[in-house]
Design an enzyme around this catalytic site. Sequence first.
Site, PDB file in Angstrom:
ATOM      1  CG  MET A 119      18.733   6.560  17.258  1.00 53.97           C
ATOM      2  SD  MET A 119      18.333   7.416  18.791  1.00 53.97           S
ATOM      3  CE  MET A 119      16.669   6.826  19.034  1.00 53.97           C
TER       4      MET A 119
ATOM      5  CG  HIS B 162       9.762   9.788  18.414  1.00 51.23           C
ATOM      6  ND1 HIS B 162      10.050  10.002  17.079  1.00 51.23           N
ATOM      7  CD2 HIS B 162      10.962   9.650  19.035  1.00 51.23           C
ATOM      8  CE1 HIS B 162      11.369   9.999  16.904  1.00 51.23           C
ATOM      9  NE2 HIS B 162      11.950   9.781  18.080  1.00 51.23           N
TER      10      HIS B 162
ATOM     11  CG  ASP C  48      13.567   7.866  20.844  1.00 53.44           C
ATOM     12  OD1 ASP C  48      13.892   8.206  19.691  1.00 53.44           O
ATOM     13  OD2 ASP C  48      12.996   8.625  21.653  1.00 53.44           O
TER      14      ASP C  48
ATOM     15  CG  HIS D 256      14.601   7.913  16.006  1.00 47.41           C
ATOM     16  ND1 HIS D 256      14.989   8.945  16.853  1.00 47.41           N
ATOM     17  CD2 HIS D 256      15.619   7.777  15.119  1.00 47.41           C
ATOM     18  CE1 HIS D 256      16.186   9.379  16.487  1.00 47.41           C
ATOM     19  NE2 HIS D 256      16.592   8.681  15.441  1.00 47.41           N
TER      20      HIS D 256
ATOM     21  CB  SER E  92      10.280  10.776  22.696  1.00 51.56           C
ATOM     22  OG  SER E  92      11.136   9.737  23.136  1.00 51.56           O
TER      23      SER E  92
ATOM     24  CG  MET F 157      19.179  12.959  15.364  1.00 53.85           C
ATOM     25  SD  MET F 157      17.706  12.566  16.347  1.00 53.85           S
ATOM     26  CE  MET F 157      18.313  12.783  18.021  1.00 53.85           C
TER      27      MET F 157
ATOM     28  CG  MET G 296      18.418   4.201  21.533  1.00 57.20           C
ATOM     29  SD  MET G 296      19.097   5.323  22.756  1.00 57.20           S
ATOM     30  CE  MET G 296      17.875   6.649  22.734  1.00 57.20           C
TER      31      MET G 296
ATOM     32  CG  ASP H 188      14.343  13.104  18.388  1.00 53.36           C
ATOM     33  OD1 ASP H 188      14.216  13.422  19.581  1.00 53.36           O
ATOM     34  OD2 ASP H 188      14.418  11.928  17.986  1.00 53.36           O
TER      35      ASP H 188
HETATM   36  C1  DX5 Z   1      17.446  10.923  21.587  1.00 53.38           C
HETATM   37  C2  DX5 Z   1      16.094  10.416  21.100  1.00 53.38           C
HETATM   38  C3  DX5 Z   1      15.018  11.358  21.402  1.00 53.38           C
HETATM   39  C4  DX5 Z   1      14.814  11.621  22.883  1.00 53.38           C
HETATM   40  C5  DX5 Z   1      14.560  13.071  23.014  1.00 53.38           C
HETATM   41  O1  DX5 Z   1      18.459  10.110  21.186  1.00 53.38           O
HETATM   42  O2  DX5 Z   1      16.098  10.195  19.701  1.00 53.38           O
HETATM   43  O3  DX5 Z   1      13.803  11.034  20.759  1.00 53.38           O
HETATM   44  O4  DX5 Z   1      13.751  10.912  23.440  1.00 53.38           O
HETATM   45  O5  DX5 Z   1      14.493  13.392  24.361  1.00 53.38           O
HETATM   46  P1  DX5 Z   1      14.387  14.905  24.848  1.00 53.38           P
HETATM   47  O6  DX5 Z   1      13.130  15.466  24.240  1.00 53.38           O
HETATM   48  O7  DX5 Z   1      14.318  14.774  26.325  1.00 53.38           O
HETATM   49  O8  DX5 Z   1      15.612  15.619  24.362  1.00 53.38           O
HETATM   50 ZN    ZN Z   2      14.019   9.968  18.670  1.00 55.37          ZN
END
Ligand code: DX5
Ligand code: ZN
Length: 218
Positions: free
Chosen positions: A69, A31, A33, A67, A6, A138, A35, A173
Site C-alpha cells: 500500500m 500476509h 501489510d 501487500h 495478516s 479490498m 504502508m 482483504d
Molecule cells: C488493510 C490491510 C489488511 C488488514 C486487514 O488495509 O490491507 O490486510 O490487515 O485487517 P482485518 O482483517 O482486521 O480487516
Molecule cells: Zn492487506
Amino acid sequence: MTVAPSILSADFARLGEQVQAVLDAGAKIIHVDVMDGHFVPPITMGPIVVEALRDQVHGAGAILEVHLMVERPERHVEPFADAGADRILAQVEATPNLRFAVDAILRRDVGAGVVINPGTPVEAVAEVLDVVELVLCMTVNPGWGGQPFIPQSIDKLRRLKALVGDQAEIEVDGGVDAKTIGACAQAGASVFVAGSAVFGKDDPAAAVRELAAAASGG
Ligand code: DX5
Ligand code: ZN
C-alpha cells in the site's frame, strides 16, 4: 480455500511465536501489510520484517505475500524481493503504469498480484490478467485493520469473478471473519486475508482453522 493471516494485527513483541502458531494451524500464506504514509495515512513495516520471517515461513512450506500500500510500488520491488517475498501485490491506484509495475515484480521471479480498492472498478485489472497469478479485491478502504466489511463487495466479487474466470485467483482483504468469509467464497474468492479475526483472538491457531472451515461451507 486458503486463509492468509495478516500480521498487521499481531503482537509485534512476540511476532515469531504468533506466526508459528498460525503456520502450525496450516496457514500457507503469511500476509504482510506495507504502508507508506502517502498512499494510505499510516506507516507500518518494511523489508526487514519480511527478512526476519523468511526462514521460519519457508521452513514451514508457506509463502510470504507482501501487500504494497505504497505510491509507485515498482520502486519498492527490489528490497522486498531481496528480503524473501514470494509474492508481491501492487495497488492499481498507486502507479501510472500498472503493466510496468507487474513486470518489475515478474523480473525478480516473484509471484505478481494486483489490488483494487473499494472505489476502483473491476475492469482496472483487465490488461494484466495474462501475467498476474492473483487479483486482490479490498473489502474495506485500505489503511487499518479491524474495519467492518463493505457489503457491496459481494456483488463486486461476482463481477470480478466473471471478468477473471480461471486466469487468476481472487483474494479478499478487510473485515473478513467467520460471518463474511462464506459469502466471499461463494462469490468467487479462494484466498482470504484475515488480521483481527486471527490475531485479535485469544487463540489465533483455532481462529485459522475456524475460518478455513467457514470458507469451505463448514
Ligand atoms: C488493510 C490491510 C489488511 C488488514 C486487514 O488495509 O490491507 O490486510 O490487515 O485487517 P482485518 O482483517 O482486521 O480487516
Ligand atoms: Zn492487506
